[in-house]
Design a protein around this motif. Structure first.
Motif, mmCIF file in Angstrom:
data_model
loop_
_atom_site.group_PDB
_atom_site.id
_atom_site.type_symbol
_atom_site.label_atom_id
_atom_site.label_comp_id
_atom_site.label_asym_id
_atom_site.label_seq_id
_atom_site.Cartn_x
_atom_site.Cartn_y
_atom_site.Cartn_z
ATOM 1 N N ASP A 7 0.835 -1.212 0.000
ATOM 2 C CA ASP A 7 0.000 0.000 0.000
ATOM 3 C C ASP A 7 0.868 1.260 0.000
ATOM 4 O O ASP A 7 0.597 2.209 -0.742
ATOM 5 N N GLU A 8 1.902 1.273 0.828
ATOM 6 C CA GLU A 8 2.781 2.445 0.895
ATOM 7 C C GLU A 8 3.548 2.638 -0.411
ATOM 8 O O GLU A 8 3.742 3.760 -0.860
ATOM 9 N N MET A 9 3.970 1.547 -1.012
ATOM 10 C CA MET A 9 4.700 1.661 -2.278
ATOM 11 C C MET A 9 3.782 2.162 -3.389
ATOM 12 O O MET A 9 4.204 2.949 -4.238
ATOM 13 N N TYR A 10 2.526 1.735 -3.390
ATOM 14 C CA TYR A 10 1.585 2.230 -4.402
ATOM 15 C C TYR A 10 1.331 3.726 -4.226
ATOM 16 O O TYR A 10 1.101 4.436 -5.200
ATOM 17 N N LYS A 11 1.393 4.216 -2.991
ATOM 18 C CA LYS A 11 1.247 5.657 -2.765
ATOM 19 C C LYS A 11 2.410 6.424 -3.391
ATOM 20 O O LYS A 11 2.239 7.553 -3.842
ATOM 21 N N LEU A 12 3.592 5.816 -3.384
ATOM 22 C CA LEU A 12 4.775 6.466 -3.961
ATOM 23 C C LEU A 12 4.800 6.411 -5.479
ATOM 24 O O LEU A 12 5.387 7.278 -6.127
ATOM 25 N N GLU A 13 4.181 5.383 -6.035
ATOM 26 C CA GLU A 13 4.263 5.139 -7.471
ATOM 27 C C GLU A 13 3.802 6.355 -8.265
ATOM 28 O O GLU A 13 2.754 6.933 -8.006
ATOM 29 N N ASN A 14 4.638 6.754 -9.228
ATOM 30 C CA ASN A 14 4.358 7.878 -10.129
ATOM 31 C C ASN A 14 4.160 9.215 -9.416
ATOM 32 O O ASN A 14 3.528 10.119 -9.952
ATOM 33 N N MET A 15 4.705 9.340 -8.211
ATOM 34 C CA MET A 15 4.611 10.599 -7.482
ATOM 35 C C MET A 15 5.448 11.653 -8.202
ATOM 36 O O MET A 15 6.576 11.377 -8.629
ATOM 37 N N ARG A 16 4.908 12.811 -8.371
ATOM 38 C CA ARG A 16 5.610 13.903 -9.037
ATOM 39 C C ARG A 16 5.435 15.172 -8.219
ATOM 40 O O ARG A 16 4.339 15.519 -7.796
ATOM 41 N N SER A 17 6.539 15.841 -7.998
ATOM 42 C CA SER A 17 6.507 17.172 -7.398
ATOM 43 C C SER A 17 7.720 17.925 -7.940
ATOM 44 O O SER A 17 8.449 17.406 -8.777
ATOM 45 N N ILE A 18 7.951 19.089 -7.444
ATOM 46 C CA ILE A 18 9.064 19.895 -7.934
ATOM 47 C C ILE A 18 10.389 19.169 -7.731
ATOM 48 O O ILE A 18 11.254 19.177 -8.596
ATOM 49 N N HIS A 19 10.555 18.503 -6.598
ATOM 50 C CA HIS A 19 11.834 17.895 -6.252
ATOM 51 C C HIS A 19 11.835 16.368 -6.274
ATOM 52 O O HIS A 19 12.896 15.764 -6.157
ATOM 53 N N ILE A 20 10.671 15.752 -6.413
ATOM 54 C CA ILE A 20 10.598 14.290 -6.315
ATOM 55 C C ILE A 20 9.907 13.715 -7.548
ATOM 56 O O ILE A 20 8.847 14.178 -7.942
#
Length: 102
Positions: free
Chosen positions: A26-39
């Protein structure tokens, strides 16, 4: 201990492992394809690995996370997956293992 007690013990241990692995997923799916200015995080590959690129004023860090690494960290440090991921990322950026704040 009787055989029934051993079976119950093993079932409880397996249930705990499955619960922890589900939380990690579940935590890894939250990270998947995360986009921000620095991440920028990629997709989870077939081996259960995700690559995260972190860019800041100090440069760029690439951190690879996989579910087995997170599982081992959770068990060793007795932390939840969310905290384990945070600690592993901090370690990848700073090179220092964060102190357990529990």
């Amino acid at each position: 201990m009787e055989a029934r007690d051993y079976i119950t013990f093993i079932q409880e241990e397996l249930n705990q492992k499955v619960r922890l692995m589900r939380q990690i997923d579940d935590e890894m799916y939250k990270l998947e394809n995360m986009r921000s200015i620095h991440i920028h995080a990629g997709r989870i590959d077939e081996t259960g690995k995700i690559v995260i690129r972190i860019t800041d004023e100090d440069g760029e860090n690439t951190i690879e996370l996989n579910s087995s690494e997170i599982y081992k960290y959770c068990v060793k440090h007795d932390v939840e997956p969310e905290n384990a991921i945070e600690d592993i990322i901090k370690q990848g950026i700073t090179g220092v293992i964060p102190e357990n704040e529990n």
